[in-house]
Design a protein around this motif. Sequence first.
Motif, PDB file in Angstrom:
ATOM      1  N   LEU A 190      38.779  43.073  19.647  1.00 48.79           N
ATOM      2  CA  LEU A 190      39.098  41.658  19.527  1.00 48.79           C
ATOM      3  C   LEU A 190      39.982  41.206  20.682  1.00 48.79           C
ATOM      4  N   TYR A 191      40.950  42.031  21.057  1.00 52.07           N
ATOM      5  CA  TYR A 191      41.813  41.683  22.179  1.00 52.07           C
ATOM      6  C   TYR A 191      40.970  41.444  23.435  1.00 52.07           C
ATOM      7  N   GLU A 192      40.027  42.362  23.666  1.00 53.39           N
ATOM      8  CA  GLU A 192      39.197  42.231  24.868  1.00 53.39           C
ATOM      9  C   GLU A 192      38.236  41.053  24.765  1.00 53.39           C
ATOM     10  N   SER A 193      37.713  40.803  23.577  1.00 58.32           N
ATOM     11  CA  SER A 193      36.800  39.680  23.397  1.00 58.32           C
ATOM     12  C   SER A 193      37.509  38.352  23.662  1.00 58.32           C
ATOM     13  N   LEU A 194      38.713  38.197  23.121  1.00 59.00           N
ATOM     14  CA  LEU A 194      39.465  36.961  23.331  1.00 59.00           C
ATOM     15  C   LEU A 194      39.892  36.809  24.786  1.00 59.00           C
ATOM     16  N   TRP A 195      40.293  37.913  25.402  1.00 57.43           N
ATOM     17  CA  TRP A 195      40.660  37.889  26.825  1.00 57.43           C
ATOM     18  C   TRP A 195      39.450  37.441  27.659  1.00 57.43           C
ATOM     19  N   SER A 196      38.281  37.949  27.321  1.00 59.05           N
ATOM     20  CA  SER A 196      37.075  37.591  28.055  1.00 59.05           C
ATOM     21  C   SER A 196      36.697  36.127  27.855  1.00 59.05           C
ATOM     22  N   LEU A 251      39.255  48.411  41.347  1.00 60.20           N
ATOM     23  CA  LEU A 251      38.525  47.149  41.460  1.00 60.20           C
ATOM     24  C   LEU A 251      39.455  45.982  41.773  1.00 60.20           C
ATOM     25  N   ILE A 252      40.627  45.964  41.164  1.00 59.43           N
ATOM     26  CA  ILE A 252      41.600  44.907  41.457  1.00 59.43           C
ATOM     27  C   ILE A 252      42.008  44.957  42.921  1.00 59.43           C
ATOM     28  N   ALA A 253      42.402  46.135  43.372  1.00 55.57           N
ATOM     29  CA  ALA A 253      42.851  46.294  44.759  1.00 55.57           C
ATOM     30  C   ALA A 253      41.726  45.979  45.740  1.00 55.57           C
ATOM     31  N   GLY A 254      40.522  46.474  45.453  1.00 50.51           N
ATOM     32  CA  GLY A 254      39.397  46.242  46.346  1.00 50.51           C
ATOM     33  C   GLY A 254      39.004  44.775  46.424  1.00 50.51           C
ATOM     34  N   SER A 255      39.013  44.078  45.292  1.00 48.60           N
ATOM     35  CA  SER A 255      38.642  42.661  45.265  1.00 48.60           C
ATOM     36  C   SER A 255      39.661  41.802  46.009  1.00 48.60           C
ATOM     37  N   TYR A 281      40.194  39.497  37.082  1.00 50.82           N
ATOM     38  CA  TYR A 281      40.658  39.041  35.770  1.00 50.82           C
ATOM     39  C   TYR A 281      40.299  40.039  34.677  1.00 50.82           C
ATOM     40  N   TYR A 282      39.028  40.415  34.623  1.00 49.28           N
ATOM     41  CA  TYR A 282      38.604  41.361  33.580  1.00 49.28           C
ATOM     42  C   TYR A 282      39.330  42.690  33.729  1.00 49.28           C
ATOM     43  N   SER A 283      39.476  43.151  34.956  1.00 52.48           N
ATOM     44  CA  SER A 283      40.096  44.455  35.196  1.00 52.48           C
ATOM     45  C   SER A 283      41.556  44.476  34.780  1.00 52.48           C
ATOM     46  N   ILE A 284      42.266  43.369  34.970  1.00 58.46           N
ATOM     47  CA  ILE A 284      43.668  43.296  34.529  1.00 58.46           C
ATOM     48  C   ILE A 284      43.749  43.466  33.021  1.00 58.46           C
ATOM     49  N   GLY A 285      42.934  42.708  32.297  1.00 58.50           N
ATOM     50  CA  GLY A 285      42.935  42.823  30.844  1.00 58.50           C
ATOM     51  C   GLY A 285      42.512  44.198  30.380  1.00 58.50           C
ATOM     52  N   ALA A 307      36.476  30.405  30.350  1.00 61.45           N
ATOM     53  CA  ALA A 307      37.016  29.058  30.569  1.00 61.45           C
ATOM     54  C   ALA A 307      37.637  28.946  31.962  1.00 61.45           C
ATOM     55  N   LEU A 308      38.359  29.986  32.374  1.00 61.75           N
ATOM     56  CA  LEU A 308      38.980  29.986  33.704  1.00 61.75           C
ATOM     57  C   LEU A 308      37.925  29.912  34.802  1.00 61.75           C
ATOM     58  N   LEU A 309      36.890  30.711  34.690  1.00 59.62           N
ATOM     59  CA  LEU A 309      35.858  30.739  35.724  1.00 59.62           C
ATOM     60  C   LEU A 309      35.086  29.423  35.788  1.00 59.62           C
ATOM     61  N   LEU A 310      34.833  28.824  34.630  1.00 61.96           N
ATOM     62  CA  LEU A 310      34.141  27.533  34.626  1.00 61.96           C
ATOM     63  C   LEU A 310      34.998  26.464  35.292  1.00 61.96           C
ATOM     64  N   TYR A 311      36.308  26.546  35.100  1.00 61.59           N
ATOM     65  CA  TYR A 311      37.207  25.611  35.780  1.00 61.59           C
ATOM     66  C   TYR A 311      37.199  25.843  37.291  1.00 61.59           C
ATOM     67  N   LEU A 312      37.222  27.108  37.691  1.00 61.35           N
ATOM     68  CA  LEU A 312      37.284  27.437  39.119  1.00 61.35           C
ATOM     69  C   LEU A 312      36.017  27.033  39.862  1.00 61.35           C
TER      70      LEU A 312
END
Length: 262
Positions: free
Chosen positions: A174-180, A239-243, A207-211, A185-190
């Motif tokens: 659930l934590y991951e589902s809500l984070w996703s 992935l965070i560092a590479g991106s 974003y996903y990798s941080i969560g 919403a963030l990506l649609l805004y961006l």
Amino acid sequence: MNPIAFEIGPISVHWYGLLIGLGAFLGYLIANREAKKRGMPDDLLADLLMWALPAAIIGARLYYVIFRWEQFAGDPVRVFFIWEGGLAIHGGLIAAVLTGYIFCRIKNVSFWKMADITAPSILLGQAVGRWGNFVNQEVYGGEVSRQFLESLFLPTFIIDQMYINGSYYHPTFLYESLWSLAGVALLLYLRRVNLRRGELFLTYVIYYSIGRFFIEGIRTDYLLLFGTFRTAMVLSAVLIAGSIALIIYWRKAGYTKRYLDD
């Protein structure tokens, strides 16, 4: 909850597969609408999904089996029983991205444009698919009390499903589902911000990798790298560092192509 949604004769249809399919379908609808706005040919996303979805499922299963081979060594045929769970998202993403890259090269379409268009849809698919883990009572965290779960104002059906083998556990699915979902919403805004081409997809990766990095820290069914390190945490950090490095490189190199450009 019964992991079987319904049966058609001798065929059992599992919630796990239905929810993965639902996530893919909803993601396709959003991505296809955006692809048409961005001037891509009709049915291009449908063609991509036809190749990328099976590749993602195979990649997700292979990734899981490689790191959990001891679970299948005694009965290798169970490798094919994907309805029992055991699909690693990172494996699926790697396979899907590679498939998408090859597909775009064949179709002579910008890979980064396609990646940006599909990024919110991928994250939506992950958010919906995690509920398949909920039904299968997998992807949960450490032991907690019922009072703790009630303090999160969770519905009773979630609390009851988190009662596994005599104890309650963190609903990390659930934590991951809500984070996703928040990430969608963030990506649609961006999209409106009109980032440089490729940065929307890389933002999704970051974003996903941080969560995932932090959620993985409280999971109990993690995969291990070299028998010591939690694989998802290591891969998330890479992935965070590479991106971030790629975004910085593009900007220093003067890369100016934008998401809304033709």
